[in-house]
Design an enzyme around this catalytic site. Structure first.
Site, PDB file in Angstrom:
ATOM      1  N   ASP A 262      40.512  35.960  34.684  1.00  0.00           N
ATOM      2  CA  ASP A 262      40.699  35.981  35.992  1.00  0.00           C
ATOM      3  C   ASP A 262      42.165  35.304  36.131  1.00  0.00           C
ATOM      4  OD1 ASP A 262      40.690  35.891  38.688  1.00  0.00           O
ATOM      5  OD2 ASP A 262      38.641  34.762  38.796  1.00  0.00           O
TER       6      ASP A 262
HETATM    7  C1  BGC Z   1      39.762  36.138  41.734  1.00  0.00           C
HETATM    8  C2  BGC Z   1      39.241  37.633  41.472  1.00  0.00           C
HETATM    9  C3  BGC Z   1      40.322  38.644  41.661  1.00  0.00           C
HETATM   10  C4  BGC Z   1      41.685  38.139  41.224  1.00  0.00           C
HETATM   11  C5  BGC Z   1      42.754  39.179  41.613  1.00  0.00           C
HETATM   12  C6  BGC Z   1      41.227  35.869  41.543  1.00  0.00           C
HETATM   13  O1  BGC Z   1      41.781  35.010  42.387  1.00  0.00           O
HETATM   14  O2  BGC Z   1      38.937  34.996  41.416  1.00  0.00           O
HETATM   15  O3  BGC Z   1      37.951  37.542  41.708  1.00  0.00           O
HETATM   16  O4  BGC Z   1      40.018  39.782  41.016  1.00  0.00           O
HETATM   17  O5  BGC Z   1      41.895  37.095  41.921  1.00  0.00           O
HETATM   18  O6  BGC Z   1      43.038  39.063  42.826  1.00  0.00           O
END
Ligand code: BGC
Length: 751
Positions: A262
């Site tokens: 993530d």
């Molecule tokens: C989130 C993810 C997301 C990623 C990219 C993160 O903060 O937890 O779910 O896909 O950002 O935007």
């Protein structure tokens, strides 16, 4: 002849094995020889270059060898607006408006794997139009906390329902030639300290509850990539968790694709390299030069890098890159997807209560619509899950359009909107309709204006609930109370005109103890996508019968829900959130050693999962606590009759058949639910568990025979002593009904 038969039987067995659980992943390995030949031509630098971000939403290929970059897009409810290369700020494009699909809990309220599949096809196609290879979705974590900031992104509190939808979504996306990146693996159930919290969960609960949706989407759906979560599980960060990534995901489930941390969720070079991460998103401070250095010192091997590159290339070869001159030539949102969004929204609306108010009386000539949630768009906000929608039909627009010229529809905001966390700059002139605090009491002027409209109307429709700043990624709600004096408003409206329908627009549950007694009808309307207002009005006016069912429990009060009742949440010694600290300016300026020392000095938040498997209704049933609305609940405009059950237990499955009749005067869908209760069990089980379900469409007066099947594997439990799945033989009570608290028929079988 005999020999031929053996060959034939062998071929059948082989085919059966190929179409068995592992095959969806094994399909990814068909290019392995070619891939190895390509890897042999790559320099170490080129390989390592593939292990981290190139831009905020891409990771590198190798141009020299014709390997395209990998392009990612958020998910999960629409292809996210194009951002600038190094951040989430808008790139200012004009063709990147996408279809806003209903949010996760709305999709889940359809209880339909078929609709989840369609939804996936819409997402997958729009990703292709935008030149994206991987959708950062579906988001399938279990909704453990009613206050969870991402409850609306996630699907359900139940693993069987979540797994079926995760599977449908995954197949739908991947059948369009786009890969999913299923997230957030695993046990990502709170936003409080999400970047540092250690979710401490026992192995049986982990397997039976929290991993189930991932397991099905990976084994059966062939999910090609996986996003390890921000949090830790049992001591280790998910992005470097040997048990989760290497032992379970790759070892037991045979995952052949790649993992992507993530954003900001990679924590070390050695941990990530040795324990299952392929791509650091974003940045290269762990999986860039330090990998090359570690190989030079002998701490890591180039073979390990090759293995990681192979796993990425398997997906790269399975997903055809969209050439630059083909991508972004048309608007991302296409009518076909908008139609899917409408179909899902139509089947997701849940009728919680109805004392003869719905469908609206055709004689109604004047409707008063009250509440800002009738006009607020829900597409943006919520961080990763925001969508720049091509259009969004609000509830008020939907009602006005459907009501037509013969019906007067008046509107008043009723209450102030709490903007919560602001995503953009504060407006220069304060908005008089914005509240300064979430619990600000009702505004007397707005209240008086709303009551005046209510008095004049034939029927009042009150729109309450939350918004996408109150329920959002990055923070959990403090409570589930209705914000900004909504309880006072609805009470005053009811006193002014008892012909009142309440519609809740939210992603998660709210506390309805004060609202329920003054609402003759209550509808859960969700954040329901581009066509949300259309679908809602079709239900309110009775063009279609409501057929959504709650994918989670509405507790009467927050303290009744398991993690609260057990004192497991909120964690009183939570401390600072490592994730947000990582981006603090003073922390960013530190040297790596200083930063490490600073991080080590922080408190280490823990979330204990001692409620075990008793998540959601499993808790309420087992502990005999009455919720406000039970899991699976949802009324219709017709009555359904459930005939007696015919139940059989075979070697590989348990089957239940019965007749289901629509005793009403309109066509309608019913979602039939099969729960299992163990009789005289030695193993500890929740009071009952959902094991199968089906959405059944019935014409007015029609009867159909419905068969529900539970594969024997689904009846197993995780035996901690054997460290394996195990079957407890014995008596099962099969409970079939319209909701977890509305069981209509029972039968017994022995397995
Ligand atoms: C989130 C993810 C997301 C990623 C990219 C993160 O903060 O937890 O779910 O896909 O950002 O935007």
């Amino acid at each position: 002849m005999y020999k031929k038969l053996i060959y034939f039987a062998g071929a059948v067995l082989l085919l059966a094995a190929c179409s068995g659980p592992q095959s969806a992943q094994d399909r990814l390995t068909v290019n392995d020889k070619k891939i190895d030949a390509v890897i042999a031509q790559m320099t170490l630098e080129e390989k390592v270059n593939m292990l981290h971000s190139k831009t905020n939403m891409s990771s590198a290929g190798v141009e020299r060898l014709g390997i395209a970059d990998m392009h990612y897009a958020d998910g999960p409810f629409g292809i996210r607006e194009e951002g600038v290369p190094n951040g989430f700020q808008s790139a200012g494009w004009t063709l990147d408006s996408a279809t806003y699909f209903p949010a996760g809990s709305a999709l889940a309220a359809t209880w339909s794997e078929e609709l989840a599949y369609k939804y996936g096809t819409g997402m997958g196609k729009e990703a292709r139009l935008r030149g994206k290879d991987v959708i950062l979705g579906p988001a399938v974590n279990i909704q453990r906390l009613p206050v969870g900031g991402r409850t609306y992104e996630y699907l359900s509190e139940d693993p069987v329902l979540s797994a079926a939808l995760a599977l449908g979504y995954t197949k739908g996306v991947q059948d369009q030639g786009t890969a999913v990146c299923i997230k957030h693996f695993a046990v990502n159930n709170q936003e409080t300290n999400r970047g540092s919290v250690d979710a401490q969960v026992d192995e049986r609960t982990l397997r039976e509850i929290y991993l189930k949706p991932f397991q099905r989407a990976i084994i059966e759906g062939g999910a090609m990539s996986v996003m390890p979560a921000y949090n830790k599980v049992n001591g280790d960060y998910c992005s470097e968790n040997e048990h989760l990534l290497n032992e379970i995901l790759r070892g037991e489930w045979g995952f052949k694709g790649f993992t992507v941390s993530d954003w900001g969720g990679t924590h070390s070079t050695m941990g990530a390299m040795l324990h299952g991460l392929n791509v650091q998103m974003t940045g290269d401070n762990y999986l860039g030069q330090p990998v090359i250095d570690s190989i030079a010192t002998g701490a890591l091997t180039e073979d390990l890098v090759d293995e990681k590159v192979r796993q990425i290339l398997r997906v790269r070869y399975a997903i055809e890159a969209v050439p630059d001159n083909v991508a972004n030539q048309r608007m991302t949102s296409q009518p076909e997807s908008q139609d899917i969004a409408r179909q899902v929204a139509e089947k997701s609306v849940v009728l919680l209560k109805n004392e003869g108010m719905l469908p609206l009386d055709p004689a109604v000539k004047k409707i008063a619509v009250i509440g800002q949630n009738a006009v607020l768009k829900t597409q943006s906000g919520g961080m990763g899950a925001g969508v720049k929608a091509l259009y969004e039909v609000t509830p008020l627009e939907g009602i006005r359009k459907r009501a037509g010229s013969g019906v007067e529809v008046t509107y008043a905001p009723g209450y102030k909107n709490f903007p919560g966390r602001r995503w953009g700059p504060a407006p220069a002139v304060p908005d008089p309709l914005e509240a300064a605090a979430i619990d600000e009491p009702a505004d007397p002027e707005l209240l008086a204006q709303a009551v005046a409209l209510a008095k004049e109307a034939d029927v009042v429709i009150f729109f309450g609930g939350t918004n996408k700043s109150i329920e959002t990624e990055g923070s959990d709600r403090q409570n589930i109370d209705l914000p900004t004096g909504q309880n006072e408003v609805v009470k005053a409206l009811f006193e002014a005109n008892p012909r009142l329908v309440t519609v809740l627009i939210s992603g998660g549950p709210t506390d309805l103890r004060r609202l329920e007694p003054v609402s003759p009808a209550i509808v859960q309307g969700w954040w329901n996508g581009t066509e949300g207002g259309t679908a809602l009005s079709e239900v309110l006016f009775g063009d279609i019968a409501p057929s959504g069912k709650l994918p989670f429990t509405f507790p009467a009060k927050l303290e009744d829900s398991p993690a609260y009742a057990m004192g497991n949440f909120p964690d009183k010694n939570a401390g600072g959130d490592l994730f947000s600290l990582m981006y603090r300016q003073d922390v960013l300026k530190m040297t790596p050693a200083e930063r490490q020392a600073f991080m080590d000095s922080l408190p280490k938040p823990v979330s204990k999962y001692t409620e075990g498997a008793l998540v959601g209704y499993r808790w309420f049933d087992t502990k005999d606590v009455k919720p406000m609305y039970a899991f699976g609940h949802g009324l219709s405009y017709v009555e359904f009759e459930y005939g007696a059950l015919k139940a059989t237990a075979g070697k590989t499955s348990v089957k239940v058949s019965f007749n289901l009749s629509n005793a009403g005067k309109m066509d309608a869908d019913e979602v039939v639910q099969l729960y299992v209760r163990r009789v005289n069990a030695k193993v500890e089980w929740p009071s009952k568990e959902l094991k199968a379900f089906q959405r059944v469409s019935l014409k007015a007066g029609e009867t159909k025979t419905v068969t529900l099947e539970i594969p024997m594997d689904e009846l197993r439990y995780w035996n901690v002593e054997k460290n394996a799945w195990d079957l407890e033989h014995g008596e099962l009570e099969l409970l079939v009904g319209a909701a977890s608290d509305d069981i209509r028929q029972k039968a017994g079988v022995t397995i």
